[in-house]
Motif scaffolding. Structure first.
Motif, short mmCIF file in Angstrom:
data_model
loop_
_atom_site.label_atom_id
_atom_site.label_comp_id
_atom_site.label_asym_id
_atom_site.label_seq_id
_atom_site.Cartn_x
_atom_site.Cartn_y
_atom_site.Cartn_z
N PHE A 89 43.22 -3.45 52.68
CA PHE A 89 42.19 -2.66 52.13
C PHE A 89 40.56 -3.42 52.66
O PHE A 89 39.59 -3.40 51.82
N GLN A 90 40.73 -3.99 53.80
CA GLN A 90 39.38 -4.79 54.44
C GLN A 90 39.07 -4.45 55.57
O GLN A 90 38.36 -5.13 56.25
N THR A 91 39.68 -3.25 56.09
CA THR A 91 39.37 -2.69 57.44
C THR A 91 38.06 -2.66 57.96
O THR A 91 37.57 -2.73 59.02
N HIS A 92 37.02 -2.41 56.83
CA HIS A 92 35.66 -2.34 57.20
C HIS A 92 34.84 -3.55 57.11
O HIS A 92 33.81 -3.95 57.55
N TYR A 93 35.61 -4.68 56.46
CA TYR A 93 34.99 -5.98 55.94
C TYR A 93 35.26 -6.87 57.04
O TYR A 93 34.40 -7.34 57.57
N THR A 94 36.58 -6.89 57.40
CA THR A 94 36.86 -8.21 58.35
C THR A 94 36.45 -8.08 59.68
O THR A 94 35.81 -9.28 60.20
N PRO A 95 35.83 -6.64 60.34
CA PRO A 95 35.14 -6.72 61.53
C PRO A 95 33.99 -7.44 61.32
O PRO A 95 33.20 -8.15 62.18
N THR A 96 33.25 -7.16 60.29
CA THR A 96 31.85 -7.69 59.83
C THR A 96 32.01 -9.31 60.13
O THR A 96 30.93 -10.07 60.32
N LYS A 97 32.88 -10.01 59.38
CA LYS A 97 33.04 -11.18 59.27
C LYS A 97 33.36 -12.05 60.63
O LYS A 97 32.99 -13.05 60.89
N ALA A 98 34.14 -11.00 61.22
CA ALA A 98 34.50 -11.76 62.86
C ALA A 98 33.06 -11.61 63.55
O ALA A 98 32.90 -12.58 64.46
N GLY A 99 32.49 -10.62 63.39
CA GLY A 99 31.13 -10.46 63.88
C GLY A 99 29.91 -11.62 63.62
O GLY A 99 29.44 -11.93 64.56
N VAL A 100 30.17 -11.91 62.29
CA VAL A 100 29.15 -13.14 61.95
C VAL A 100 29.58 -14.38 62.58
O VAL A 100 28.77 -15.29 63.01
N LEU A 101 31.07 -14.50 62.71
CA LEU A 101 31.43 -15.96 63.40
C LEU A 101 31.00 -15.75 64.89
O LEU A 101 30.47 -16.84 65.44
N ILE A 159 21.13 -23.33 61.21
CA ILE A 159 21.47 -22.05 60.65
C ILE A 159 22.91 -22.06 60.32
O ILE A 159 23.60 -22.43 61.14
N ILE A 160 23.17 -21.60 59.23
CA ILE A 160 24.63 -21.34 58.59
C ILE A 160 25.02 -19.86 58.20
O ILE A 160 23.99 -19.43 57.52
N ALA A 161 25.93 -19.35 58.81
CA ALA A 161 26.20 -18.03 58.19
C ALA A 161 27.67 -18.28 57.61
O ALA A 161 28.68 -18.88 57.93
N VAL A 162 27.63 -17.58 56.48
CA VAL A 162 28.93 -17.63 55.77
C VAL A 162 29.71 -16.21 56.29
O VAL A 162 29.53 -15.14 55.95
N SER A 163 30.89 -16.61 56.95
CA SER A 163 31.73 -15.69 57.53
C SER A 163 32.90 -15.75 56.41
O SER A 163 32.71 -15.66 55.34
N SER A 164 34.08 -15.77 57.11
CA SER A 164 35.12 -15.41 56.17
C SER A 164 36.45 -16.06 56.74
O SER A 164 36.71 -15.80 58.05
N ILE A 165 37.54 -16.22 55.99
CA ILE A 165 38.96 -16.30 56.48
C ILE A 165 39.21 -15.01 57.04
O ILE A 165 40.11 -14.85 57.99
N SER A 166 38.63 -14.06 56.55
CA SER A 166 38.96 -12.71 57.01
C SER A 166 38.48 -12.22 58.38
O SER A 166 38.99 -11.30 58.98
N ASN A 215 26.02 -22.73 62.93
CA ASN A 215 27.45 -22.84 62.55
C ASN A 215 27.80 -21.92 61.57
O ASN A 215 27.25 -21.27 60.75
N ALA A 216 29.38 -21.70 61.25
CA ALA A 216 29.85 -20.82 60.49
C ALA A 216 30.81 -21.30 59.35
O ALA A 216 31.46 -22.38 59.59
N LEU A 217 30.57 -20.84 58.12
CA LEU A 217 31.43 -21.38 57.08
C LEU A 217 32.65 -20.27 56.88
O LEU A 217 32.19 -19.15 56.81
N LEU A 218 33.80 -20.65 56.90
CA LEU A 218 34.71 -19.65 56.46
C LEU A 218 35.49 -19.96 55.19
O LEU A 218 36.39 -20.62 55.27
N PRO A 219 34.96 -19.09 53.99
CA PRO A 219 35.64 -19.19 52.86
C PRO A 219 37.29 -18.65 52.82
O PRO A 219 37.04 -17.68 53.35
N GLY A 220 38.03 -19.18 52.26
CA GLY A 220 39.23 -18.42 51.85
C GLY A 220 39.03 -17.75 50.62
O GLY A 220 37.73 -16.97 50.30
#
Length: 253
Positions: free
Chosen positions: A152-164, A138-145, A182-187
């Motif tokens: 302008f990503q205060t709603h987005y960054t918590p979701t990507k931290a949560g996915v990680l 299982i792979i989840a696409v998280s983010s450098i965020s 595992n998680a992928l963290l794209p820039g």
């Protein structure tokens, strides 16, 4: 052919990173089912790319924010391919907006798609893998965020931290079943999600200047890392996070 004979599922694959991963996994030998919420043309292009690699394709239109979409998607793939070996949770949105006047619906929709959707989809795929035995990836696409902030990503960054964090906890919960998470963290990857933001040439040049490799990422840059994590080459890799950012994160000086 690192994924020869495997059956892979990818969410949000009618464009961008999801499309590149789906086609990349087909090129590595996997049959691929994918989910998409909109973009019929893009979905058709994904199907064409998978079939051009000589693999079977299945497209399922549904909204990952709907909890019922997860078992339906996994069930459709099970019926078409006979099982699930690889699951990629990719679907996500990022409607840029300021913090102080964030509309409630923008916040809640982002949470439902990016975090709740990932949770339900991963859970449904894990249940299928446990039932069939033999493990899986299982792979989840998280983010450098997930690691840095954004005005302008205060709603987005918590979701990507949560996915990680979800991948880290799922790795612990599912390890006994031979399922790796595992998680992928794209820039900064140039896709439809940020095309308006990157239309500002000055900002684009600034972002490129922060990347040691000298360019923004392309969706295809995620395909190889995803194939690796899905393959037996990563048989002892679980609970890990892989930055795919051209070195942006470490370039803080």
């Amino acid at each position: 052919m690192l994924l020869e004979g495997k059956r892979a599922l990818v969410t949000g694959a009618s464009a961008g990173i999801g499309q590149a991963i789906a086609i990349g996994m087909a090129g590595a030998g996997a049959d691929v089912a994918f989910n998409y919420d909109r973009g019929e043309e893009g979905a058709a292009a994904t199907i064409a790319g998978i079939e051009a690699a000589g693999r079977r394709a299945l497209a399922v239109r549904s909204d990952v924010a709907d909890p019922d979409a997860a078992p339906a998607f996994v069930g459709a793939a099970q019926e078409a391919f006979g099982g699930v070996d690889v699951f990629v949770s990719n679907a996500g949105i990022c409607p840029f907006h300021g913090f102080l006047d964030m509309p409630r619906e923008t916040l809640e929709r982002t949470m439902r798609v990016n975090l709740h959707g990932a949770y339900y989809m991963v859970q449904a795929a894990a249940r299928r893998m446990v039932e069939q035995g033999g493990g899986g990836s299982i792979i989840a696409v998280s983010s450098i965020s997930a690691l840095v902030g954004g005005e302008f990503q205060t709603h987005y960054t918590p979701t990507k931290a949560g996915v990680l964090s979800l991948m880290q906890s799922a790795a612990v919960a599912l390890g006994r079943h031979g399922i790796r998470c595992n998680a992928l963290l794209p820039g900064t990857i140039a896709t439809d999600i940020n095309k308006d933001d990157l239309a500002d040439e000055e900002k684009r040049r600034y972002m490129e200047g922060r990347v040691p490799l000298g360019r923004l990422g392309r969706a295809e840059d995620l395909a190889g890392p995803a194939v690796f994590l899905a393959s037996d080459m990563a048989a002892y890799v679980t609970g890990a996070s892989l930055l795919v950012d051209g070195g942006m994160f470490v370039n803080l000086q």
